[in-house]
Design an enzyme around this catalytic site. Structure first.
Site, mmCIF file in Angstrom:
data_model
loop_
_atom_site.group_PDB
_atom_site.id
_atom_site.type_symbol
_atom_site.label_atom_id
_atom_site.label_comp_id
_atom_site.label_asym_id
_atom_site.label_seq_id
_atom_site.Cartn_x
_atom_site.Cartn_y
_atom_site.Cartn_z
ATOM 1 N N ARG A 173 8.325 2.455 4.810
ATOM 2 C CA ARG A 173 7.698 1.556 3.766
ATOM 3 C C ARG A 173 7.466 0.396 4.617
ATOM 4 O O ARG A 173 7.434 -0.807 4.387
ATOM 5 C CB ARG A 173 8.159 1.447 2.592
ATOM 6 C CG ARG A 173 6.777 1.289 1.960
ATOM 7 C CD ARG A 173 6.968 1.538 0.161
ATOM 8 N NE ARG A 173 6.597 3.013 -0.005
ATOM 9 C CZ ARG A 173 6.447 3.260 -1.258
ATOM 10 N NH1 ARG A 173 6.111 2.335 -2.092
ATOM 11 N NH2 ARG A 173 6.589 4.731 -1.360
ATOM 12 N N HIS B 3 1.262 9.572 3.992
ATOM 13 C CA HIS B 3 2.108 9.470 2.885
ATOM 14 C C HIS B 3 3.240 10.539 2.573
ATOM 15 O O HIS B 3 2.928 11.526 1.827
ATOM 16 C CB HIS B 3 2.375 9.044 1.356
ATOM 17 C CG HIS B 3 2.936 8.667 0.660
ATOM 18 N ND1 HIS B 3 4.250 8.755 1.008
ATOM 19 C CD2 HIS B 3 2.920 8.038 -0.700
ATOM 20 C CE1 HIS B 3 4.785 7.791 0.386
ATOM 21 N NE2 HIS B 3 4.864 7.965 -0.783
ATOM 22 N N GLN C 103 5.498 12.574 -0.226
ATOM 23 C CA GLN C 103 4.968 12.534 -0.982
ATOM 24 C C GLN C 103 4.431 13.921 -2.007
ATOM 25 O O GLN C 103 4.452 14.703 -2.353
ATOM 26 C CB GLN C 103 4.366 11.445 -1.777
ATOM 27 C CG GLN C 103 3.365 11.279 -2.930
ATOM 28 C CD GLN C 103 3.495 11.362 -4.200
ATOM 29 O OE1 GLN C 103 5.070 10.760 -4.411
ATOM 30 N NE2 GLN C 103 4.056 12.575 -5.398
ATOM 31 N N ASP D 100 -4.734 8.918 -7.156
ATOM 32 C CA ASP D 100 -4.597 8.035 -7.585
ATOM 33 C C ASP D 100 -4.851 6.530 -7.544
ATOM 34 O O ASP D 100 -5.700 7.128 -8.125
ATOM 35 C CB ASP D 100 -3.964 8.444 -5.508
ATOM 36 C CG ASP D 100 -3.021 6.672 -4.555
ATOM 37 O OD1 ASP D 100 -2.318 6.574 -5.574
ATOM 38 O OD2 ASP D 100 -3.266 7.120 -3.363
ATOM 39 N N CYS E 168 0.928 10.537 -7.500
ATOM 40 C CA CYS E 168 1.568 10.362 -7.107
ATOM 41 C C CYS E 168 2.601 9.147 -7.488
ATOM 42 O O CYS E 168 4.000 9.039 -7.879
ATOM 43 C CB CYS E 168 1.731 9.508 -5.415
ATOM 44 S SG CYS E 168 0.053 8.641 -5.512
ATOM 45 N N ARG F 60 10.743 13.695 -6.347
ATOM 46 C CA ARG F 60 10.685 12.535 -4.022
ATOM 47 C C ARG F 60 12.061 13.473 -3.929
ATOM 48 O O ARG F 60 12.435 12.896 -2.825
ATOM 49 C CB ARG F 60 10.214 11.442 -5.457
ATOM 50 C CG ARG F 60 8.676 11.709 -5.451
ATOM 51 C CD ARG F 60 7.722 11.569 -4.650
ATOM 52 N NE ARG F 60 8.243 11.046 -3.238
ATOM 53 C CZ ARG F 60 8.507 9.508 -2.866
ATOM 54 N NH1 ARG F 60 7.458 8.800 -3.824
ATOM 55 N NH2 ARG F 60 8.387 9.228 -1.305
HETATM 56 N N1 CP Z 1 4.013 7.980 -5.162
HETATM 57 C C1 CP Z 1 5.217 6.559 -4.330
HETATM 58 O O1 CP Z 1 5.483 6.498 -3.286
HETATM 59 O O2 CP Z 1 5.833 5.891 -5.329
HETATM 60 P P1 CP Z 1 7.203 4.648 -5.112
HETATM 61 O O3 CP Z 1 5.918 3.769 -4.809
HETATM 62 O O4 CP Z 1 7.112 3.562 -6.288
HETATM 63 O O5 CP Z 1 7.878 4.553 -3.934
HETATM 64 N N1 NVA Z 2 -2.783 4.918 -2.001
HETATM 65 C C1 NVA Z 2 -1.012 3.500 -2.721
HETATM 66 C C2 NVA Z 2 -0.157 5.404 -2.488
HETATM 67 C C3 NVA Z 2 1.260 4.202 -4.053
HETATM 68 C C4 NVA Z 2 2.367 5.680 -3.880
HETATM 69 C C5 NVA Z 2 -0.752 2.858 -2.100
HETATM 70 O O1 NVA Z 2 -0.470 3.244 -0.912
HETATM 71 O O2 NVA Z 2 -0.592 1.605 -2.786
#
Ligand code: CP
Ligand code: NVA
Length: 333
Positions: free
Chosen positions: A113, A140, A143, A236, A280, A319
């Protein structure tokens, strides 16, 4: 357990755009099967990831992706190792290329990540082991697999449904949902202000899938007309991780795109059998977080978040099952 051959053995998952339509639907179905398998305790008898060591490299914070990966690997007899970018030399004292080659000699797979898509691509190229994208600025993918599992569990199918995404129409979630919907034959509308419209490149990728699968991919700057006929309302955060400086600007731009009960009614489907709400997460739906204590609910109201339309905690649980499906497809035969 007899595993389906999804053609992902030994492969990375960096973007949904790189998967075939059958691989996307196959991963969702595998996740549904693995969820039932866990419920029956079969994973304890015949673990699919025994002896596999999985490394997590996280440059950004995470609750769901971090925990889902660790629990998925443990459930199937493997061993996860979490490394925040503070813990390792990655990209600071050592190049990504060198770190990737070291990690590839020790681990069987890497969940990444972070910020740049190029970093996850370099990790995959130089580690020589499967790498999974647990979120970058652009995509992502894991997700969306959980979102589709949740939608399929609720409606029984995906093809022919309509998903309306509201908010930052060019972030990792909008991009991934758009491409994902095109691959499973769901109509998708990106409801966003013109300042936050998706790129031509992402629209072109989704356009190819839509042509193949007979669905519509649209952009609407009208938050009332845009959601008409939607079966899934999705939103989101308005400023993604790394975009904190844009927070105030986004409040002004996205004020009219909040998911509230008026918007639920505007779908024309205000019946939980015909409409669900997904996010998400994490979400700003009240004033109970450090970020939202001054401004209260942002992208979704408390009323919708806590309503019978909301499936956000089923989605969060999924997830686990979808990340497990992806790792199993890459590492187990
Ligand atoms: N939706 C999601 O990716 O959550 P986190 O940022 O907690 O991993
Ligand atoms: N768009 C958001 C998604 C978090 C799961 C971010 O990148 O912070």
């Amino acid at each position: 357990m007899k595993l389906p051959d999804l053609g992902l053995y030994g492969k990375s998952v960096l973007r949904l755009a790189d998967l075939s339509d059958a691989q996307v639907t196959g991963l969702v179905d595998l996740a549904i099967a693995l969820k039932a398998r866990k419920l029956a305790g079969e994973n304890l008898v015949d673990p699919l990831l025994k002896g596999k060591n999985i490394c997590l490299i996280f440059e950004k914070s995470s609750t769901r992706t971090h925990c889902a990966t660790c629990v998925a690997v443990h459930d199937e007899g493997g061993s996860p190792e979490y490394l925040s970018s503070q813990d390792i030399h990655f990209g600071k004292k050592e190049s990504v290329k060198d770190s990737a080659r070291v990690l590839g000699r020790m681990f069987d797979g890497i969940m990444f990540r972070g910020f740049k898509q190029k970093t996850v691509e370099d990790l995959a190229t130089y580690s020589g082991i499967p790498v999974w994208n647990g979120l970058t600025d652009d995509w992502h993918p894991t997700q969306i697999l959980a979102d589709f599992q949740t939608i399929k569990e609720h409606f029984g199918y995906l093809k022919g449904l309509k998903l309306a995404f509201l908010g930052d129409g060019r972030n990792n979630m909008a991009n991934s949902l758009m491409v994902g919907c095109s691959k499973v034959g769901m109509d998708f509308v990106d409801v966003c202000p013109k300042e936050l419209a998706p790129s031509k490149e992402v629209l072109a990728i989704a356009g190819e899938g839509a042509k193949r699968n007979g669905c519509k991919i649209e952009v609407s700057h009208d938050p009332v007309a845009g959601v008409a006929g939607a079966n899934i309302l999705y939103t989101d955060v308005w400023a993604s991780m790394g975009e904190e400086a844009k927070f105030q600007e986004r409040l002004a731009l996205l004020h009219d795109y909040q998911v509230n009960m008026a918007m639920v009614k505007n779908t024309g489907n205000a019946d939980p059998a015909k409409l669900i709400f997904l996010h998400c997460l994490p979400a700003f739906h009240n004033n109970e977080t450090e970020v939202s204590k001054e401004c209260g609910a942002l992208e979704v109201t408390e009323e919708v978040f806590e309503s019978e339309f909301s499936k956000v905690f089923d989605e969060a649980e999924n997830r686990l099952h979808t990340i497990k499906a992806m790792i199993v497809a890459s590492l187990a035969k």
